[in-house]
Design a protein around this motif. Structure first.
Motif, mmCIF file in Angstrom:
data_model
loop_
_atom_site.group_PDB
_atom_site.id
_atom_site.type_symbol
_atom_site.label_atom_id
_atom_site.label_comp_id
_atom_site.label_asym_id
_atom_site.label_seq_id
_atom_site.Cartn_x
_atom_site.Cartn_y
_atom_site.Cartn_z
ATOM 1 N N PRO A 196 -6.489 20.930 63.313
ATOM 2 C CA PRO A 196 -7.842 20.378 63.188
ATOM 3 C C PRO A 196 -8.834 21.465 62.821
ATOM 4 O O PRO A 196 -8.824 22.558 63.407
ATOM 5 N N GLY A 197 -9.657 21.206 61.829
ATOM 6 C CA GLY A 197 -10.733 22.123 61.463
ATOM 7 C C GLY A 197 -10.298 23.406 60.772
ATOM 8 O O GLY A 197 -11.114 24.300 60.563
ATOM 9 N N ARG A 198 -9.013 23.532 60.444
ATOM 10 C CA ARG A 198 -8.536 24.752 59.777
ATOM 11 C C ARG A 198 -7.750 24.354 58.532
ATOM 12 O O ARG A 198 -7.300 23.223 58.410
ATOM 13 N N ASP A 199 -7.587 25.314 57.638
ATOM 14 C CA ASP A 199 -6.800 25.015 56.442
ATOM 15 C C ASP A 199 -5.315 24.935 56.790
ATOM 16 O O ASP A 199 -4.849 25.662 57.664
ATOM 17 N N PRO A 200 -4.591 24.082 56.080
ATOM 18 C CA PRO A 200 -3.140 24.005 56.329
ATOM 19 C C PRO A 200 -2.416 25.259 55.853
ATOM 20 O O PRO A 200 -2.884 25.945 54.940
ATOM 21 N N VAL A 201 -1.278 25.528 56.486
ATOM 22 C CA VAL A 201 -0.467 26.699 56.134
ATOM 23 C C VAL A 201 0.965 26.232 55.889
ATOM 24 O O VAL A 201 1.504 25.445 56.671
ATOM 25 N N LEU A 202 1.553 26.717 54.802
ATOM 26 C CA LEU A 202 2.968 26.445 54.568
ATOM 27 C C LEU A 202 3.764 27.709 54.842
ATOM 28 O O LEU A 202 3.517 28.754 54.240
ATOM 29 N N VAL A 203 4.692 27.617 55.790
ATOM 30 C CA VAL A 203 5.613 28.718 56.069
ATOM 31 C C VAL A 203 6.882 28.420 55.276
ATOM 32 O O VAL A 203 7.456 27.337 55.405
ATOM 33 N N VAL A 204 7.283 29.377 54.446
ATOM 34 C CA VAL A 204 8.376 29.095 53.511
ATOM 35 C C VAL A 204 9.246 30.338 53.353
ATOM 36 O O VAL A 204 8.733 31.469 53.368
ATOM 37 N N PRO A 205 10.573 30.180 53.254
ATOM 38 C CA PRO A 205 11.407 31.361 53.003
ATOM 39 C C PRO A 205 11.037 31.977 51.651
ATOM 40 O O PRO A 205 10.754 31.236 50.699
ATOM 41 N N ARG A 206 11.040 33.288 51.588
ATOM 42 C CA ARG A 206 10.561 33.947 50.373
ATOM 43 C C ARG A 206 11.291 33.461 49.129
ATOM 44 O O ARG A 206 10.694 33.281 48.078
ATOM 45 N N LEU A 207 12.588 33.206 49.273
ATOM 46 C CA LEU A 207 13.345 32.805 48.077
ATOM 47 C C LEU A 207 12.946 31.427 47.567
ATOM 48 O O LEU A 207 13.322 31.048 46.462
ATOM 49 N N ALA A 264 5.452 23.467 42.908
ATOM 50 C CA ALA A 264 5.105 22.100 43.326
ATOM 51 C C ALA A 264 3.607 21.985 43.605
ATOM 52 O O ALA A 264 3.118 20.927 44.008
ATOM 53 N N GLY A 265 2.879 23.097 43.431
ATOM 54 C CA GLY A 265 1.421 23.053 43.576
ATOM 55 C C GLY A 265 0.927 23.202 45.000
ATOM 56 O O GLY A 265 -0.244 22.949 45.300
ATOM 57 N N ILE A 266 1.798 23.669 45.908
ATOM 58 C CA ILE A 266 1.412 23.783 47.314
ATOM 59 C C ILE A 266 0.274 24.784 47.510
ATOM 60 O O ILE A 266 -0.577 24.609 48.378
ATOM 61 N N ASP A 267 0.279 25.835 46.691
ATOM 62 C CA ASP A 267 -0.748 26.867 46.880
ATOM 63 C C ASP A 267 -2.163 26.331 46.619
ATOM 64 O O ASP A 267 -3.147 26.942 47.004
ATOM 65 N N GLU A 268 -2.237 25.178 45.961
ATOM 66 C CA GLU A 268 -3.550 24.548 45.743
ATOM 67 C C GLU A 268 -4.018 23.832 47.010
ATOM 68 O O GLU A 268 -5.194 23.518 47.165
ATOM 69 N N LEU A 269 -3.061 23.514 47.884
ATOM 70 C CA LEU A 269 -3.368 22.679 49.052
ATOM 71 C C LEU A 269 -3.352 23.444 50.363
ATOM 72 O O LEU A 269 -4.002 23.065 51.327
ATOM 73 N N ALA A 270 -2.547 24.502 50.397
ATOM 74 C CA ALA A 270 -2.348 25.202 51.667
ATOM 75 C C ALA A 270 -2.168 26.690 51.408
ATOM 76 O O ALA A 270 -1.798 27.099 50.306
ATOM 77 N N GLU A 271 -2.420 27.468 52.449
ATOM 78 C CA GLU A 271 -2.125 28.897 52.364
ATOM 79 C C GLU A 271 -0.608 29.045 52.493
ATOM 80 O O GLU A 271 -0.004 28.476 53.404
ATOM 81 N N VAL A 272 0.000 29.780 51.570
ATOM 82 C CA VAL A 272 1.459 29.917 51.597
ATOM 83 C C VAL A 272 1.819 31.241 52.259
ATOM 84 O O VAL A 272 1.382 32.302 51.831
ATOM 85 N N ARG A 273 2.598 31.158 53.351
ATOM 86 C CA ARG A 273 3.065 32.388 54.011
ATOM 87 C C ARG A 273 4.585 32.461 53.873
ATOM 88 O O ARG A 273 5.314 31.693 54.512
ATOM 89 N N ALA A 274 5.025 33.341 52.984
ATOM 90 C CA ALA A 274 6.459 33.473 52.728
ATOM 91 C C ALA A 274 7.061 34.468 53.720
ATOM 92 O O ALA A 274 6.472 35.511 53.979
#
Ligand code: ZN
Ligand code: ZN
Length: 366
Positions: free
Chosen positions: A53-64, A72-82
């Motif tokens: 709530p009240g914060r930007d979404p974050v995607l945790v994803v394996p670097r590979l 898939a355009g996730i970086d437009e929607l969420a901060e990507v943390r590989a």
């Protein structure tokens, strides 16, 4: 019109906040497709979207797979943390969620291996299922989703119509199931999700797996099947008679049809879901077959074949315009035959609209 994932994510964060959640953790599943349009391969390395709530979404994803996610355009929607191969991705999730988090929801398709690690790392947090957020959001379809569900239903109706122009007698259940699968693809689906063909006594088992049993003259055949088009599912059931039906079958078919009609008449905004189940059940009970209606009346449908809302006793959730679900009463006489009629419906501003239009009268075929 492109799907507005940004507003879906905002609504998820808002619902999380209003239901007292610190975070919703969504692993690859229909939930992730719904929120972010991301459908990565299901593998043991942790991928998860964290909605707060009240914060930007974050995607945790394996670097590979970081490239897969950005493609898939996730970086437009969420901060990507590989996370690197030797890093602990669960510690990364803990850092995003916050050690002080007290209530965390996880998507219901999260693998136990991930949940157990998260629980160990956040021992103070209470973990709950994310259905309260995701089920609620996904159960109400927007215009684009409704169009896709209508299209999926039309393909299923067409597949059935074409199948019934061919002869069923002396073919095996498996052969008919295979033909149905081919027709589901030919009519326009991207994928066949399931095909149940239950002949004679096998029709009395609602989730029967097609076998090498031959369909005989004088039997009922239950066919329940579905496909997927642009991500959205169909699910329809018809029961037909091959030649002269068993003597009790036409009567049972009539009762099931009346139960479905009664359920349809009950649907309206604000009606509790369980009232629809009760309406169908009352008709079947009155006809003396109450014990033989062994499942709920229906289930929601969308990106998954079975999703919220469930049309079942105990669910007092009010129906809302845009909800889409099956109405599928059935009567199963062990050792003899079964009858089920299933259509997908949507709740409108005043009642219900059927998405399937295949005839519901008992069809006698060969
Ligand atoms: Zn079905
Ligand atoms: Zn169904």
């Amino acid at each position: 019109m492109p799907t507005d994932h940004r507003s879906r994510l905002a609504r998820a964060a808002e619902t999380a906040g209003s239901t007292g959640l610190d975070a919703v953790i969504v692993t690859p599943s229909a939930d992730l497709i719904y929120l972010a349009g991301y459908d990565p391969p299901l593998l043991p390395r942790l991928t998860c979207l964290i909605v707060r709530p009240g914060r930007d979404p974050v995607l945790v994803v394996p670097r590979l797979e970081a490239r897969l996610a950005t493609d898939a355009g996730i970086d437009e929607l969420a901060e990507v943390r590989a996370w690197q191969e030797t890093e602990d991705p669960y510690a990364l999730v803990r850092a995003v969620v916050g050690e002080e988090a007290s209530r965390v929801a996880c998507s219901h398709r999260m693998w136990a291996v991930h949940l157990l690690r998260l629980q160990a790392l956040l021992p103070e947090a209470g973990f709950v299922g994310a259905e309260g957020v995701m089920g609620r959001l996904r159960s109400i379809k927007d215009a684009q989703e409704l169009d896709l569900l209508k299209r999926a239903a039309r393909y299923a109706d067409e597949a059935l119509g074409r199948l019934l122009q061919t002869r069923l007698e002396t073919r095996t259940e498996r052969d008919v199931a295979r033909a149905l699968g081919t027709l589901l693809l030919e009519t326009g689906n991207d994928e066949v999700t399931f095909t149940i063909v239950g002949s004679g006594p096998n029709g009395a088992s609602p989730h029967h797996e097609p076998t090498s049993r031959e369909i005989l003259f004088g039997e009922g055949v239950v066919m329940d099947f579905g496909g997927r088009t642009d991500g959205y599912c169909s699910d329809v059931t018809r029961t037909v008679a091959v030649g002269q039906p068993p003597s009790e079958l036409p009567r049972v078919h009539e009762v099931v049809l009346e139960a479905q009609e009664e359920a349809l008449r009950t649907i309206a905004p604000d009606v509790p879901a369980q009232e629809v189940d009760r309406a169908a059940r009352r008709v079947i009970e009155r006809a003396g077959y109450g014990d033989l209606f062994v499942h709920r009346t229906g289930h929601g449908i969308g990106l998954e074949e079975h999703e919220w809302p469930y049309i079942v006793e105990g669910n007092d959730e009010p129906l809302r315009p845009g909800m889409c679900f099956s109405i599928e009463p059935g009567i199963y006489l062990p050792g003899e035959f079964g009858v089920r009629i299933e259509d997908i419906v949507t709740v409108t501003g005043t009642g219900a609209q059927r998405l399937n239009h295949a005839t519901r009268e008992l069809q006698v075929v060969r």
